[in-house]
Write a protein that holds these residues in place. Structure first.
Motif, mmCIF file in Angstrom:
data_model
loop_
_atom_site.group_PDB
_atom_site.id
_atom_site.type_symbol
_atom_site.label_atom_id
_atom_site.label_comp_id
_atom_site.label_asym_id
_atom_site.label_seq_id
_atom_site.Cartn_x
_atom_site.Cartn_y
_atom_site.Cartn_z
ATOM 1 N N GLY A 108 0.812 -1.220 0.000
ATOM 2 C CA GLY A 108 0.000 0.000 0.000
ATOM 3 C C GLY A 108 0.844 1.269 0.000
ATOM 4 N N LEU A 109 0.172 2.394 -0.291
ATOM 5 C CA LEU A 109 0.849 3.691 -0.409
ATOM 6 C C LEU A 109 1.537 4.086 0.903
ATOM 7 C CD1 LEU A 109 1.403 6.310 -1.989
ATOM 8 C CD2 LEU A 109 -0.873 7.114 -1.303
ATOM 9 N N GLY A 110 0.846 3.883 2.020
ATOM 10 C CA GLY A 110 1.422 4.232 3.326
ATOM 11 C C GLY A 110 2.715 3.454 3.557
ATOM 12 N N LEU A 128 4.866 12.811 -4.099
ATOM 13 C CA LEU A 128 4.187 13.009 -5.386
ATOM 14 C C LEU A 128 3.835 11.647 -5.975
ATOM 15 C CD1 LEU A 128 6.916 15.126 -5.370
ATOM 16 C CD2 LEU A 128 5.558 16.068 -7.225
ATOM 17 N N LEU A 129 2.583 11.476 -6.377
ATOM 18 C CA LEU A 129 2.174 10.261 -7.082
ATOM 19 C C LEU A 129 2.187 10.593 -8.578
ATOM 20 C CD1 LEU A 129 -0.891 9.033 -4.942
ATOM 21 C CD2 LEU A 129 1.518 9.053 -4.374
ATOM 22 N N PRO A 130 3.080 9.959 -9.341
ATOM 23 C CA PRO A 130 3.260 10.390 -10.733
ATOM 24 C C PRO A 130 2.065 10.127 -11.644
ATOM 25 C CG PRO A 130 4.684 8.511 -10.214
ATOM 26 C CD PRO A 130 4.026 8.910 -8.938
ATOM 27 N N ASP A 131 1.082 9.340 -11.181
ATOM 28 C CA ASP A 131 -0.163 9.140 -11.955
ATOM 29 C C ASP A 131 -0.924 10.441 -12.137
ATOM 30 O OD1 ASP A 131 0.168 6.475 -11.873
ATOM 31 O OD2 ASP A 131 -1.605 6.029 -10.648
ATOM 32 N N ASP A 132 -0.809 11.299 -11.142
ATOM 33 C CA ASP A 132 -1.561 12.555 -11.169
ATOM 34 C C ASP A 132 -0.729 13.629 -11.856
ATOM 35 O OD1 ASP A 132 -4.056 12.004 -9.957
ATOM 36 O OD2 ASP A 132 -3.103 11.930 -7.992
ATOM 37 N N ILE A 133 -1.214 14.078 -13.004
ATOM 38 C CA ILE A 133 -0.525 15.139 -13.744
ATOM 39 C C ILE A 133 -1.352 16.407 -13.560
ATOM 40 C CG2 ILE A 133 0.176 15.927 -16.047
ATOM 41 C CD1 ILE A 133 1.766 13.503 -15.395
ATOM 42 N N GLU A 189 -10.605 6.952 3.359
ATOM 43 C CA GLU A 189 -10.104 6.437 2.085
ATOM 44 C C GLU A 189 -11.247 5.783 1.300
ATOM 45 O OE1 GLU A 189 -7.440 6.949 0.532
ATOM 46 O OE2 GLU A 189 -7.162 5.323 -0.889
ATOM 47 N N LYS A 190 -11.481 6.301 0.116
ATOM 48 C CA LYS A 190 -12.420 5.741 -0.855
ATOM 49 C C LYS A 190 -13.772 5.333 -0.254
ATOM 50 C CE LYS A 190 -8.724 4.368 -3.953
ATOM 51 N NZ LYS A 190 -7.429 4.067 -3.416
ATOM 52 N N PRO A 191 -14.505 6.294 0.325
ATOM 53 C CA PRO A 191 -15.823 5.954 0.885
ATOM 54 C C PRO A 191 -16.870 5.768 -0.221
ATOM 55 C CG PRO A 191 -15.465 8.305 1.013
ATOM 56 C CD PRO A 191 -14.193 7.724 0.457
ATOM 57 N N GLY A 201 -11.800 15.660 -2.966
ATOM 58 C CA GLY A 201 -11.014 14.424 -3.090
ATOM 59 C C GLY A 201 -9.526 14.737 -3.066
ATOM 60 N N ILE A 202 -8.772 13.854 -2.409
ATOM 61 C CA ILE A 202 -7.316 14.057 -2.327
ATOM 62 C C ILE A 202 -6.677 13.677 -3.657
ATOM 63 C CG2 ILE A 202 -5.196 13.350 -1.145
ATOM 64 C CD1 ILE A 202 -6.910 12.724 1.328
ATOM 65 N N VAL A 203 -5.789 14.538 -4.127
ATOM 66 C CA VAL A 203 -5.031 14.284 -5.354
ATOM 67 C C VAL A 203 -3.580 14.026 -4.932
ATOM 68 C CG1 VAL A 203 -4.233 15.439 -7.461
ATOM 69 C CG2 VAL A 203 -6.633 15.542 -6.799
ATOM 70 N N GLY A 204 -2.819 13.314 -5.765
ATOM 71 C CA GLY A 204 -1.522 12.777 -5.320
ATOM 72 C C GLY A 204 -0.383 13.737 -5.060
ATOM 73 N N ARG A 205 -0.589 14.741 -4.229
ATOM 74 C CA ARG A 205 0.478 15.635 -3.769
ATOM 75 C C ARG A 205 0.284 15.853 -2.277
ATOM 76 N NH1 ARG A 205 1.339 14.416 -8.128
ATOM 77 N NH2 ARG A 205 1.986 15.621 -9.937
ATOM 78 N N TYR A 206 1.341 15.661 -1.513
ATOM 79 C CA TYR A 206 1.269 15.792 -0.056
ATOM 80 C C TYR A 206 2.544 16.466 0.449
ATOM 81 C CZ TYR A 206 -1.825 11.665 -0.734
ATOM 82 O OH TYR A 206 -2.782 10.770 -1.161
ATOM 83 N N ILE A 207 2.398 17.219 1.530
ATOM 84 C CA ILE A 207 3.570 17.617 2.327
ATOM 85 C C ILE A 207 3.318 16.987 3.692
ATOM 86 C CG2 ILE A 207 4.862 19.528 3.373
ATOM 87 C CD1 ILE A 207 4.839 20.507 0.658
ATOM 88 N N ILE A 227 -1.991 -0.765 3.542
ATOM 89 C CA ILE A 227 -1.703 0.280 4.533
ATOM 90 C C ILE A 227 -1.843 1.617 3.811
ATOM 91 C CG2 ILE A 227 0.028 1.229 6.110
ATOM 92 C CD1 ILE A 227 1.021 -1.712 6.407
ATOM 93 N N GLN A 228 -2.906 2.321 4.163
ATOM 94 C CA GLN A 228 -3.283 3.524 3.411
ATOM 95 C C GLN A 228 -2.694 4.775 4.057
ATOM 96 O OE1 GLN A 228 -4.774 3.454 0.600
ATOM 97 N NE2 GLN A 228 -5.754 1.442 0.520
ATOM 98 N N LEU A 229 -2.170 5.665 3.215
ATOM 99 C CA LEU A 229 -1.676 6.955 3.718
ATOM 100 C C LEU A 229 -2.821 7.747 4.347
ATOM 101 C CD1 LEU A 229 0.436 9.163 4.048
ATOM 102 C CD2 LEU A 229 0.056 9.814 1.670
ATOM 103 N N THR A 230 -3.998 7.668 3.744
ATOM 104 C CA THR A 230 -5.157 8.405 4.274
ATOM 105 C C THR A 230 -5.443 7.979 5.719
ATOM 106 O OG1 THR A 230 -6.042 8.433 2.041
ATOM 107 C CG2 THR A 230 -7.574 8.997 3.801
ATOM 108 N N ASP A 231 -5.366 6.674 6.002
ATOM 109 C CA ASP A 231 -5.625 6.192 7.369
ATOM 110 C C ASP A 231 -4.543 6.693 8.330
ATOM 111 O OD1 ASP A 231 -7.767 4.863 6.303
ATOM 112 O OD2 ASP A 231 -6.791 2.897 6.241
HETATM 113 C C1 G1P Z 1 -4.293 7.188 -3.856
HETATM 114 C C2 G1P Z 1 -4.714 7.568 -2.433
HETATM 115 C C3 G1P Z 1 -6.045 8.328 -2.468
HETATM 116 C C4 G1P Z 1 -5.917 9.533 -3.384
HETATM 117 C C5 G1P Z 1 -5.447 9.095 -4.785
HETATM 118 C C6 G1P Z 1 -5.150 10.318 -5.654
HETATM 119 O O1 G1P Z 1 -5.216 6.239 -4.353
HETATM 120 O O2 G1P Z 1 -4.834 6.393 -1.658
HETATM 121 O O3 G1P Z 1 -6.387 8.740 -1.169
HETATM 122 O O4 G1P Z 1 -7.175 10.188 -3.483
HETATM 123 O O5 G1P Z 1 -4.237 8.324 -4.692
HETATM 124 O O6 G1P Z 1 -4.759 9.946 -6.935
HETATM 125 P P1 G1P Z 1 -4.935 5.373 -5.703
HETATM 126 O O7 G1P Z 1 -5.405 6.223 -6.843
HETATM 127 O O8 G1P Z 1 -3.467 5.093 -5.746
HETATM 128 O O9 G1P Z 1 -5.767 4.139 -5.544
#
Ligand code: G1P
Length: 287
Positions: A108-110, A128-133, A189-191, A201-207, A227-231
């Motif tokens: 998991g991300l966490g 940074l999650l590179p999926d999110d541009i 996380e993902k309700p 909604g959270i997008v893949g950038r965090y400090i 293990i979720q970062l959100t948790d």
């Molecule tokens: C992850 C996070 C989620 C966040 C998302 C943003 O999920 O767990 O909280 O909203 O990135 O892209 P994933 O898309 O990796 O399942």
């Protein structure tokens, strides 16, 4: 404290892109002539980051090769007189200090971020999650660094989403402070849409503040048994405030085939070299 270090996560299997991701890291899919991960690296650099750790896994070697020097290719380009390409290729390996940690099990991300603990040490850092541009100038992460400097607390990026899409995102419960800034009261996380406490909604950038590491160590597997970062952030809230930076610029979820196609088209249409030709082609073929 200055945000000097960033974690870029690139350890996932990329199942939504199978079969290509069997032998090609998702993060190396092209957007124009650059791979997705380069957009995250450039965003980090343009936000003041000096050191990057990429969390990788089995089958991700192409990422390391990409940011490394290639003397053979440089020799070939030099001999051919391809000076433009030569400079670009050389620049790539000098962009920033990049190192790699392999996540041995994809829990998991966490968990992926926890593997960077020793690299980060006791200082706040970016993720940074590179999926999110995110198509933003100055970069989204730079705005978040400014928010961090104001509050000295963790900051997550959020965007207004359709409630039906809540199962794709971490969702925050906000207390709005200003146009762009919310205090986070809770995170899920993902309700299911009916349980989502807002449409942010959270997008893949965090400090993140370094206290997240101790919290992550006791975070139990959550959604999808990961293990979720959100948790972990929800647990961190018991100790410290967390803020959200809301942005309205275009964001592409390049981690899904349709999101990636939209990004490819949108960047292609704005490309100064071939944008016009692509537009004419689309106009003709859409008639
Ligand atoms: C992850 C996070 C989620 C966040 C998302 C943003 O999920 O767990 O909280 O909203 O990135 O892209 P994933 O898309 O990796 O399942």
């Amino acid at each position: 404290m200055q945000i000097r270090k960033a974690v870029i996560t690139a350890a996932g299997w990329g199942t939504r892109f199978l079969p290509i991701t069997k032998a090609q890291p998702k993060e190396m899919l092209p957007l124009g002539t650059k791979p997705l991960i380069q957009y995250a690296v450039e965003e980090a650099i343009n936000s003041g980051i000096e050191q990057i750790v990429v969390i990788t896994a089995l089958g991700k070697r192409a990422i390391e090769d990409y940011f490394d020097r290639s003397f053979e290719l440089e020799y070939f380009l030099e001999k051919k007189g391809e000076i433009g390409f030569l400079e670009e290729i050389r620049k790539l390996s000098t962009l920033v200090d990049v190192c790699y940690i392999r996540q041995k099990e994809q829990l998991g991300l966490g968990h992926a971020i926890l593997t960077a603990r020793h690299f980060i040490g006791n200082e706040p850092f970016a993720v940074l999650l590179p999926d999110d541009i995110i198509d933003s100038k100055p970069p989204l992460l730079k705005h978040m660094v400014d928010v961090y400097e104001q509050y000295e607390s963790s900051v997550v990026a959020v965007q207004r989403i359709a409630k039906k899409d809540a199962p794709k995102y971490g969702i925050i419960d906000p207390r709005t402070i200003s146009d762009h800034i919310h205090e986070v009261l809770s995170l899920t996380e993902k309700p299911e849409p009916a349980q989502a406490l807002s449409n942010l909604g959270i997008v893949g950038r965090y400090i993140l503040t370094p206290e997240i590491f101790n919290v992550m160590q006791v975070t139990q597997p959550g959604k999808n048994k990961e293990i979720q970062l959100t948790d972990a952030l929800q647990l961190l809230l018991k100790q410290q405030a967390i803020y959200a930076y809301e942005f309205s610029e275009e964001r592409y979820d390049a981690g899904t085939p349709i999101g990636w196609l939209k990004a490819v088209l949108s960047f292609g249409l704005r490309n100064p070299t071939y944008g016009q030709e692509l537009r004419e082609y689309l106009d003709k073929s859409c008639k």
